[in-house]
Write a protein that holds these residues in place. Structure first.
Motif, PDB file in Angstrom:
ATOM      1  N   SER A  23       0.824  -1.205   0.000  1.00  0.00           N
ATOM      2  CA  SER A  23       0.000   0.000   0.000  1.00  0.00           C
ATOM      3  C   SER A  23       0.864   1.262   0.000  1.00  0.00           C
ATOM      4  O   SER A  23       0.648   2.184  -0.797  1.00  0.00           O
ATOM      5  N   LEU A  24       1.835   1.309   0.888  1.00  0.00           N
ATOM      6  CA  LEU A  24       2.689   2.483   0.996  1.00  0.00           C
ATOM      7  C   LEU A  24       3.595   2.629  -0.229  1.00  0.00           C
ATOM      8  O   LEU A  24       3.808   3.738  -0.726  1.00  0.00           O
ATOM      9  N   SER A  25       4.107   1.519  -0.730  1.00  0.00           N
ATOM     10  CA  SER A  25       4.967   1.609  -1.917  1.00  0.00           C
ATOM     11  C   SER A  25       4.172   2.143  -3.109  1.00  0.00           C
ATOM     12  O   SER A  25       4.681   2.933  -3.901  1.00  0.00           O
ATOM     13  N   GLU A  26       2.906   1.763  -3.198  1.00  0.00           N
ATOM     14  CA  GLU A  26       2.055   2.259  -4.284  1.00  0.00           C
ATOM     15  C   GLU A  26       1.798   3.763  -4.124  1.00  0.00           C
ATOM     16  O   GLU A  26       1.797   4.508  -5.101  1.00  0.00           O
ATOM     17  N   LYS A  27       1.586   4.215  -2.875  1.00  0.00           N
ATOM     18  CA  LYS A  27       1.406   5.649  -2.615  1.00  0.00           C
ATOM     19  C   LYS A  27       2.640   6.426  -3.063  1.00  0.00           C
ATOM     20  O   LYS A  27       2.525   7.483  -3.671  1.00  0.00           O
ATOM     21  N   ILE A  28       3.810   5.893  -2.737  1.00  0.00           N
ATOM     22  CA  ILE A  28       5.063   6.561  -3.082  1.00  0.00           C
ATOM     23  C   ILE A  28       5.209   6.657  -4.599  1.00  0.00           C
ATOM     24  O   ILE A  28       5.515   7.724  -5.138  1.00  0.00           O
ATOM     25  N   VAL A  29       4.962   5.550  -5.292  1.00  0.00           N
ATOM     26  CA  VAL A  29       5.098   5.525  -6.749  1.00  0.00           C
ATOM     27  C   VAL A  29       4.085   6.474  -7.391  1.00  0.00           C
ATOM     28  O   VAL A  29       4.418   7.217  -8.320  1.00  0.00           O
ATOM     29  N   GLU A  30       2.856   6.488  -6.907  1.00  0.00           N
ATOM     30  CA  GLU A  30       1.822   7.374  -7.459  1.00  0.00           C
ATOM     31  C   GLU A  30       2.187   8.844  -7.242  1.00  0.00           C
ATOM     32  O   GLU A  30       2.039   9.668  -8.135  1.00  0.00           O
ATOM     33  N   GLU A  31       2.639   9.167  -6.045  1.00  0.00           N
ATOM     34  CA  GLU A  31       2.998  10.551  -5.738  1.00  0.00           C
ATOM     35  C   GLU A  31       4.215  11.000  -6.541  1.00  0.00           C
ATOM     36  O   GLU A  31       4.321  12.158  -6.936  1.00  0.00           O
ATOM     37  N   ARG A  32       5.093  10.076  -6.807  1.00  0.00           N
ATOM     38  CA  ARG A  32       6.298  10.372  -7.585  1.00  0.00           C
ATOM     39  C   ARG A  32       5.956  10.744  -9.033  1.00  0.00           C
ATOM     40  O   ARG A  32       6.701  11.471  -9.684  1.00  0.00           O
ATOM     41  N   SER A  57       3.806  12.815 -10.011  1.00  0.00           N
ATOM     42  CA  SER A  57       3.595  14.264 -10.108  1.00  0.00           C
ATOM     43  C   SER A  57       4.902  15.040  -9.984  1.00  0.00           C
ATOM     44  O   SER A  57       4.901  16.261 -10.042  1.00  0.00           O
ATOM     45  N   GLY A  58       5.993  14.345  -9.789  1.00  0.00           N
ATOM     46  CA  GLY A  58       7.315  14.978  -9.702  1.00  0.00           C
ATOM     47  C   GLY A  58       8.172  14.275  -8.675  1.00  0.00           C
ATOM     48  O   GLY A  58       7.661  13.710  -7.711  1.00  0.00           O
ATOM     49  N   GLU A  59       9.473  14.304  -8.901  1.00  0.00           N
ATOM     50  CA  GLU A  59      10.393  13.661  -7.962  1.00  0.00           C
ATOM     51  C   GLU A  59      10.347  14.356  -6.611  1.00  0.00           C
ATOM     52  O   GLU A  59      10.025  15.546  -6.519  1.00  0.00           O
ATOM     53  N   PHE A  60      10.679  13.611  -5.581  1.00  0.00           N
ATOM     54  CA  PHE A  60      10.761  14.178  -4.237  1.00  0.00           C
ATOM     55  C   PHE A  60      12.057  14.982  -4.145  1.00  0.00           C
ATOM     56  O   PHE A  60      13.124  14.483  -4.499  1.00  0.00           O
ATOM     57  N   LYS A  61      11.968  16.219  -3.675  1.00  0.00           N
ATOM     58  CA  LYS A  61      13.132  17.100  -3.600  1.00  0.00           C
ATOM     59  C   LYS A  61      14.053  16.735  -2.444  1.00  0.00           C
ATOM     60  O   LYS A  61      15.258  16.766  -2.572  1.00  0.00           O
ATOM     61  N   ASP A  62      13.436  16.429  -1.298  1.00  0.00           N
ATOM     62  CA  ASP A  62      14.198  16.109  -0.094  1.00  0.00           C
ATOM     63  C   ASP A  62      13.274  15.349   0.860  1.00  0.00           C
ATOM     64  O   ASP A  62      12.132  15.045   0.527  1.00  0.00           O
ATOM     65  N   TRP A  63      13.768  15.052   2.044  1.00  0.00           N
ATOM     66  CA  TRP A  63      12.968  14.289   3.005  1.00  0.00           C
ATOM     67  C   TRP A  63      11.729  15.058   3.440  1.00  0.00           C
ATOM     68  O   TRP A  63      10.666  14.475   3.653  1.00  0.00           O
ATOM     69  N   GLY A  64      11.839  16.369   3.587  1.00  0.00           N
ATOM     70  CA  GLY A  64      10.680  17.183   3.969  1.00  0.00           C
ATOM     71  C   GLY A  64       9.571  17.090   2.936  1.00  0.00           C
ATOM     72  O   GLY A  64       8.394  16.970   3.280  1.00  0.00           O
ATOM     73  N   ASP A  65       9.953  17.131   1.669  1.00  0.00           N
ATOM     74  CA  ASP A  65       8.991  16.997   0.576  1.00  0.00           C
ATOM     75  C   ASP A  65       8.356  15.610   0.601  1.00  0.00           C
ATOM     76  O   ASP A  65       7.146  15.463   0.421  1.00  0.00           O
ATOM     77  N   PHE A  66       9.154  14.603   0.851  1.00  0.00           N
ATOM     78  CA  PHE A  66       8.651  13.227   0.924  1.00  0.00           C
ATOM     79  C   PHE A  66       7.630  13.072   2.050  1.00  0.00           C
ATOM     80  O   PHE A  66       6.538  12.549   1.853  1.00  0.00           O
ATOM     81  N   VAL A  67       7.974  13.577   3.241  1.00  0.00           N
ATOM     82  CA  VAL A  67       7.075  13.471   4.404  1.00  0.00           C
ATOM     83  C   VAL A  67       5.780  14.234   4.152  1.00  0.00           C
ATOM     84  O   VAL A  67       4.695  13.777   4.509  1.00  0.00           O
ATOM     85  N   LYS A  68       5.888  15.389   3.509  1.00  0.00           N
ATOM     86  CA  LYS A  68       4.717  16.218   3.247  1.00  0.00           C
ATOM     87  C   LYS A  68       3.767  15.561   2.243  1.00  0.00           C
ATOM     88  O   LYS A  68       2.550  15.600   2.416  1.00  0.00           O
ATOM     89  N   ARG A  69       4.310  14.947   1.207  1.00  0.00           N
ATOM     90  CA  ARG A  69       3.497  14.433   0.109  1.00  0.00           C
ATOM     91  C   ARG A  69       2.985  13.018   0.295  1.00  0.00           C
ATOM     92  O   ARG A  69       1.982  12.638  -0.306  1.00  0.00           O
ATOM     93  N   VAL A  70       3.641  12.211   1.127  1.00  0.00           N
ATOM     94  CA  VAL A  70       3.225  10.821   1.301  1.00  0.00           C
ATOM     95  C   VAL A  70       2.497  10.697   2.635  1.00  0.00           C
ATOM     96  O   VAL A  70       3.101  10.790   3.699  1.00  0.00           O
ATOM     97  N   GLY A  71       1.184  10.503   2.557  1.00  0.00           N
ATOM     98  CA  GLY A  71       0.374  10.379   3.753  1.00  0.00           C
ATOM     99  C   GLY A  71       0.769   9.172   4.590  1.00  0.00           C
ATOM    100  O   GLY A  71       1.090   8.112   4.067  1.00  0.00           O
TER     101      GLY A  71
END
Length: 121
Positions: free
Chosen positions: A40-49, A51-65
Motif C-alpha cells: 500500500s505504501l509503496s504504491e502511494k510513493i510511486v503514485e505521488e512520484r 507528479s514529480g520527484e521528491f526534492k528532499d525528506w521534507g517533501d517526501f514526508v509532506k506528500r506521502v500520507g
C-alpha cells in the motif's frame, strides 16, 4: 572449491539485502524491500512520484500520507534515501514545509484572550 562458491553467493545475497533504495528511482517491489514499507505504501510513493520527484525528506514526508518524521527516520535506517541522502532528524527536513508556521499559528491562537475565555466556558 564448492564452499568458496557458496560463500561468494551468500555474500552477494547479503549485500543485495542491505542495498539502499532511493524513493525517486526504485520500483514498488524495491521499496517493499525496506522494512516497514508494504504494498500500500509503496504504491502511494510511486503514485505521488508521478507528479514529480521528491526534492528532499521534507517533501517526501509532506506528500506521502502516513509518513512522519519518526517513520522517515526508521525508513532511512533501513536503507531508504531521497536523492541519495539519509534522513537527518535535526535538519530542516525533519518536518514538512510549513509545519513550523502551523505550530506558531496554533500556539498564538491558544494564547489569545478570546481562546482562553472560550476554553473556560
Amino acid at each position: 572449491m564448492l564452499k568458496k562458491i557458496l560463500l561468494v553467493i551468500t555474500m552477494l545475497y547479503a549485500a543485495a539485502a542491505f542495498a539502499a533504495a532511493d524513493v525517486n528511482k526504485s520500483s514498488a517491489a524495491e521499496l517493499e524491500g525496506i522494512k516497514g514499507i508494504g504494498p500500500s505504501l509503496s504504491e502511494k510513493i510511486v503514485e505521488e512520484r508521478k507528479s514529480g520527484e521528491f526534492k528532499d525528506w521534507g517533501d517526501f514526508v509532506k506528500r506521502v500520507g502516513g509518513v512522519g518524521g519518526k517513520t522517515a527516520a526508521k525508513f532511512s535506517d533501513e536503507g531508504l534515501t531521497v536523492n541519495g541522502k539519509k534522513f537527518k532528524a535535526d535538519a530542516k527536513d525533519a518536518k514538512p514545509a510549513g509545519a513550523n508556521a502551523d505550530e506558531k499559528a496554533s500556539k498564538k491562537k491558544a494564547a489569545s484572550p478570546k481562546a482562553a475565555a472560550s476554553a473556560t466556558k
